[in-house]
Design an enzyme around this catalytic site. Structure first.
Site, PDB file in Angstrom:
ATOM      1  N   ASP A 166      26.131  63.149  12.988  1.00 23.82           N
ATOM      2  CA  ASP A 166      25.030  63.639  12.150  1.00 23.82           C
ATOM      3  C   ASP A 166      25.613  64.262  10.891  1.00 23.82           C
ATOM      4  O   ASP A 166      26.556  65.065  10.961  1.00 23.82           O
ATOM      5  CB  ASP A 166      24.180  64.675  12.890  1.00 23.82           C
ATOM      6  CG  ASP A 166      23.026  64.034  13.658  1.00 23.82           C
ATOM      7  OD1 ASP A 166      22.891  62.794  13.607  1.00 23.82           O
ATOM      8  OD2 ASP A 166      22.268  64.777  14.308  1.00 23.82           O
ATOM      9  N   ASP A 196      24.467  57.041  18.655  1.00 24.88           N
ATOM     10  CA  ASP A 196      24.429  57.842  17.437  1.00 24.88           C
ATOM     11  C   ASP A 196      25.125  59.168  17.727  1.00 24.88           C
ATOM     12  O   ASP A 196      24.502  60.143  18.147  1.00 24.88           O
ATOM     13  CB  ASP A 196      22.980  58.073  17.002  1.00 24.88           C
ATOM     14  CG  ASP A 196      22.909  58.778  15.650  1.00 24.88           C
ATOM     15  OD1 ASP A 196      23.970  59.083  15.074  1.00 24.88           O
ATOM     16  OD2 ASP A 196      21.782  59.041  15.178  1.00 24.88           O
ATOM     17  N   SER A 230      31.371  43.678  20.392  1.00 24.28           N
ATOM     18  CA  SER A 230      32.080  43.148  21.544  1.00 24.28           C
ATOM     19  C   SER A 230      31.091  42.420  22.432  1.00 24.28           C
ATOM     20  O   SER A 230      29.880  42.572  22.280  1.00 24.28           O
ATOM     21  CB  SER A 230      32.766  44.269  22.353  1.00 24.28           C
ATOM     22  OG  SER A 230      33.625  45.035  21.550  1.00 24.28           O
ATOM     23  N   GLU A 261      23.683  56.774   7.552  1.00 27.74           N
ATOM     24  CA  GLU A 261      22.814  57.861   7.094  1.00 27.74           C
ATOM     25  C   GLU A 261      22.815  57.952   5.575  1.00 27.74           C
ATOM     26  O   GLU A 261      21.765  58.140   4.944  1.00 27.74           O
ATOM     27  CB  GLU A 261      23.256  59.193   7.704  1.00 27.74           C
ATOM     28  CG  GLU A 261      22.882  59.364   9.170  1.00 27.74           C
ATOM     29  CD  GLU A 261      23.120  60.780   9.661  1.00 27.74           C
ATOM     30  OE1 GLU A 261      22.887  61.727   8.883  1.00 27.74           O
ATOM     31  OE2 GLU A 261      23.537  60.941  10.821  1.00 27.74           O
TER      32      GLU A 261
END
Length: 819
Positions: free
Chosen positions: A336, A333, A261, A195
């Site tokens: 924030d 995600d 991975s 971000e």
């Protein structure tokens, strides 16, 4: 003269004798902490006799009358072999490294205190179910039993490192194990840094060029994001590279190392032997010893075997008699970043949708070795902890009068991830395993499953519930006082991606995009792979049915789809052009390099020069493309971005404009940039490896760096504790060897599959696994690096639950009995 010579000879001889005596005494004291694996112990806190049978690879097979005693013995075995590593993980989570390492680690401790993960772990203890709390307590008792033996019998302070650093070992607490899970979440999360980077790049570049350098995964439909300067007014562009701790002790990894991975599974219909197949190689940073510790536990629900992390009483990746489970990073995600407005009339308050509100505030004191203590003020908002502008370079995206805070699922004070992992070990079917995953909070993972009848895929970990009207969709820092930007709890577990009994009979994940759903059910805009998945798909399609050997072959595959795709683009106008140049000239060297690349199949083999030339060329191409536009910020892109280079050389959406050097009058073409970059790369390689291009070896540059995070930097000692190995593979091969990226050795292999396992349920005891170094963390132990050469060569050891096989060639049997 003869007299002087005699005295010099005597002095020299005396020094040699003193040196030998010093070495002998050092070896004696250091070797005192080597455990005797055939010793018997009478210990408090255990209810019945337990056996720890270590097979010939020093993998402990633990047999006890009840689960609590088995977990007790696992804690004992972990502490015997990895006590220093465990205490370091705990200190890191607690933010107490500076008590041992001084001012060097103050910034690391400060940020960890602000995240407050250790106190959150303590609070999460009450959220675990009764069986998990019992296991955690028994495990802690086992660790403390070995610490007690170290203190009572002068066993070399428990590990050689304790002679050089603090030898005070606090008792192990159940919450310590929970804190390590949160520490793993920290190492596997990259969205905070992403971000910040996207916000800073948006201040420097127009939207079309931002999509070039920070591209979305192909196929993702994303509406144009708001301009960050309009979203958060008052910020100014900055060309300074993002600053993060590069210390080996730091748990904060750059986004390039945030997690990767591989895992794949085959149903009985796609298996030659008629049983399910499962392969897994989770990728983490390399250390000596590796983070993974192989173990087998005989629980009341049956035997489980696989990879553990010292400090936690669970098999994180492995199998039982009926079920196999594998992990890959989901790239959810789950973070924030918020910009919080501070009340100009009262700096102890911040703005919320309902008006001004006081920060939650408390002081924390960081004790620093050989220096004054450091007192910091911790502040929390409704969204999460306030982070200082000096970390993650947040100051560059935070306007005056504001601070940055972070929302993250791992900040849950009722994190039941440990209970979920415990229930997973007891599961018998994919349905039961999926049910167990509902309690997992963070770090989010893709769980690949295989039972005796079928296969399944389930993303575990809580998904934040975002408002569809979120201003930045979680891709940029957003104003924390706007209600639509705030999280609204978490999404139901049924929204997590899930696949059961696929029609194709094959499942796989290489950190690639797993779903194509609109925001806010999208999972993520940023994924960890666009290249490896293409090679995996090709390998899976070449066979109608698969075997254990074909899964191993895929796990060890070193062909780079990225190199195969990009070389024809950047070399299209350079191959086989012009007359042969005179020997010894730069032009002839370039022609020779192009000749051998034209015949190369893309295999990143350690013995070949082609991978080295290709990676050096692509790095040079990327640097020439972005350096003039980004300046020092170009240092942020330490690894080749294949989608970016592809867009530029295909001129996708006008991306070829990157090839023009903006400071020069002529308009440069992409072919000119490719030619100049190749000359740059060959000059650097010639200076490093000599003029004979055929003698260059990828493995010389791509050495796996299993370095001791503390002693690995100490002169002389580093040659005894660091494990370096020439390796094949690269950033975008299935046998992934993520390169360091930064100078002076950008191609060192620093991140990859430290654990590999392949499970065959047609014959479960024919399953195999391996770890990258050895079981012991003691540099004087023969088990410190005994598995390393097998790992390097792509070999495995048996992964059997047969107790007789473990006993047949045991290096020792430790018997624990009640005191």
């Amino acid at each position: 003269m003869m007299l002087i010579f005699r005295w010099l000879l005597r002095l020299f001889s005396g020094l040699v004798v003193l040196g030998l005596l010093a070495l002998m005494f050092s070896y004696y004291f250091l070797s005192r902490s080597l455990p005797d694996y055939s010793e018997d112990f009478a210990l408090p806190g255990i209810t019945a006799p337990v056996e720890i049978v270590r097979n010939n690879a020093n993998v402990p097979h633990i047999f006890g009358a009840n689960d609590a005693d088995v977990f007790y013995a696992l804690g004992f075995a972990h502490a015997q072999d990895r006590l220093w590593q465990m205490t370091m993980l705990r200190r890191t989570a607690q933010g107490r490294l500076s008590e041992v390492f001084g001012e060097r680690t103050v910034k690391i401790d400060e940020l960890l205190r602000r995240f407050d993960i250790y106190n959150l772990a303590i609070r999460s203890l009450d959220a675990q179910d009764a069986a998990t709390r019992t296991a955690l307590e028994a495990y802690a008792n086992g660790v403390n039993a070995w610490i007690g033996q170290v203190n009572a019998d002068a066993r070399g302070r428990g590990a050689p490192e304790f002679f050089l650093f603090s030898n005070e070992i606090a008792v192990w607490q159940p919450a310590d194990s929970l804190a390590i899970i949160k520490l793993m979440a920290l190492q596997l999360s990259s969205h905070l840094e992403s971000e910040v980077l996207r916000a800073r790049m948006s201040l420097l570049l127009p939207d079309t060029r931002l999509r070039d350098i920070l591209p979305d995964d192909p196929g993702t439909g994303v509406t144009t994001l708001p301009d960050y300067a309009s979203l958060v007014p008052g910020v100014r562009p900055s060309f300074e590279p993002l600053r993060m701790a590069e210390d080996p002790l730091s748990p904060f990894h750059r986004r390039a190392f945030a997690g990767a991975s591989n895992s794949w599974a085959a149903a009985p219909t796609r298996s030659a032997a008629g049983g399910t197949l499962l392969a897994n190689d989770p990728h983490l940073g390399f250390t000596a010893p590796t983070l993974w510790y192989l173990a087998r536990l005989e629980l009341q629900s049956g035997g489980v075997i696989g990879a553990t992390i010292p400090g936690m009483p669970v098999v994180l990746a492995g199998r039982s008699e009926d079920l196999g489970w594998a992990l890959t990073s989901s790239y959810l995600d789950d973070q924030d970043l918020y910009i919080e407005e501070v009340n100009p009339a009262n700096t102890e308050e911040y703005r919320t949708p309902d008006g001004w509100k006081a920060f939650e505030t408390r002081r924390s004191i960081i004790t620093v070795k050989d220096a004054e203590p450091v007192t910091i003020t911790l502040r929390w908002t409704d969204n999460g902890p306030v982070l200082p502008g000096s970390h993650y370079d947040l100051a560059s995206v935070t306007p005056p009068g504001h601070v940055a805070s972070l929302a993250w699922t791992a900040f849950s004070p009722a994190d039941t991830s440990m209970t979920s992992a415990m229930r997973l070990m007891a599961a018998k079917t994919t349905d039961q395993a999926i049910a167990a995953g509902e309690l997992f909070v963070a770090p989010s993972q893709n769980l690949m499953l295989a039972d005796r009848g079928g296969i399944a895929f389930q993303m575990i970990g809580q998904m934040p519930a975002r408002d569809a009207a979120h201003q930045s969709q979680g891709r940029l820092p957003s104003p924390g006082w706007i209600a639509a930007n705030r999280w609204q709890g978490t999404l139901p577990y049924t929204d997590n991606p899930r696949v059961q009994a696929p029609e194709t009979g094959i499942l796989g994940n290489t950190n690639n995009k797993t779903v194509d759903r609109p925001f806010p059910q999208h999972v993520s805009f940023d994924w960890g792979d666009t290249q490896r998945i293409q090679r995996w798909l090709g390998l899976m399609k070449t066979r109608e049915v698969h075997t254990r050997e074909s899964f191993i072959e895929a796990q060890l595959d070193t062909v780079s789809v990225m190199a195969r795709g990009l070389l024809p683009l950047i070399a299209a106008d350079l191959w086989f052009t012009g007359e042969a140049a005179p020997d010894g000239t730069p032009e002839r060297l370039r022609q020779r390099a192009l000749e051998i690349l034209a015949e190369w199949n893309g295999e990143m083999n350690e013995h070949l020069p082609e991978p080295l030339i290709t990676m050096a060329w692509l790095r040079a191409v990327q640097d020439r493309l972005i350096r003039d536009e980004l300046g020092p910020m170009a240092d942020e892109f330490t690894h080749v971005e294949p989608v970016f280079i592809d867009r530029v050389f295909r001129n996708t959406d006008g991306a070829a404009v990157w090839c023009d050097i903006i400071q020069s009058s002529p308009v440069e073409t992409c072919t000119e940039i490719a030619r100049l970059a190749l000359d740059d790369a060959l000059l650097a390689l010639t200076e490093r490896y000599g003029p004979n291009i055929e003698s260059w070896r990828w493995g010389d540059a791509h050495q796996a760096t299993h370095d001791h995070p503390v002693l690995g930097e100490v002169p002389l000692l580093r040659y005894f504790v660091n494990i370096r190995q020439s390796t094949s593979g690269g950033d975008d091969t299935l046998m992934r060897g993520r390169t360091k990226g930064s100078l002076p050795d950008p191609f060192l292999n620093v991140h990859g599959g430290g654990y590999r396992g392949v499970y065959d349920f047609a014959d479960p005891d024919s399953s195999v696994f391996i770890s990258a170094t050895g079981q012991s963390g003691h540099p004087l132990s023969r088990y410190y690096d005994n598995l390393g050469e097998l790992w390097r060569r792509g070999e495995y050891i048996p992964m059997s639950l047969d107790p007789e096989l473990a006993r047949a060639a045991a290096v020792g049997i430790t018997r624990l009995s009640p005191e």
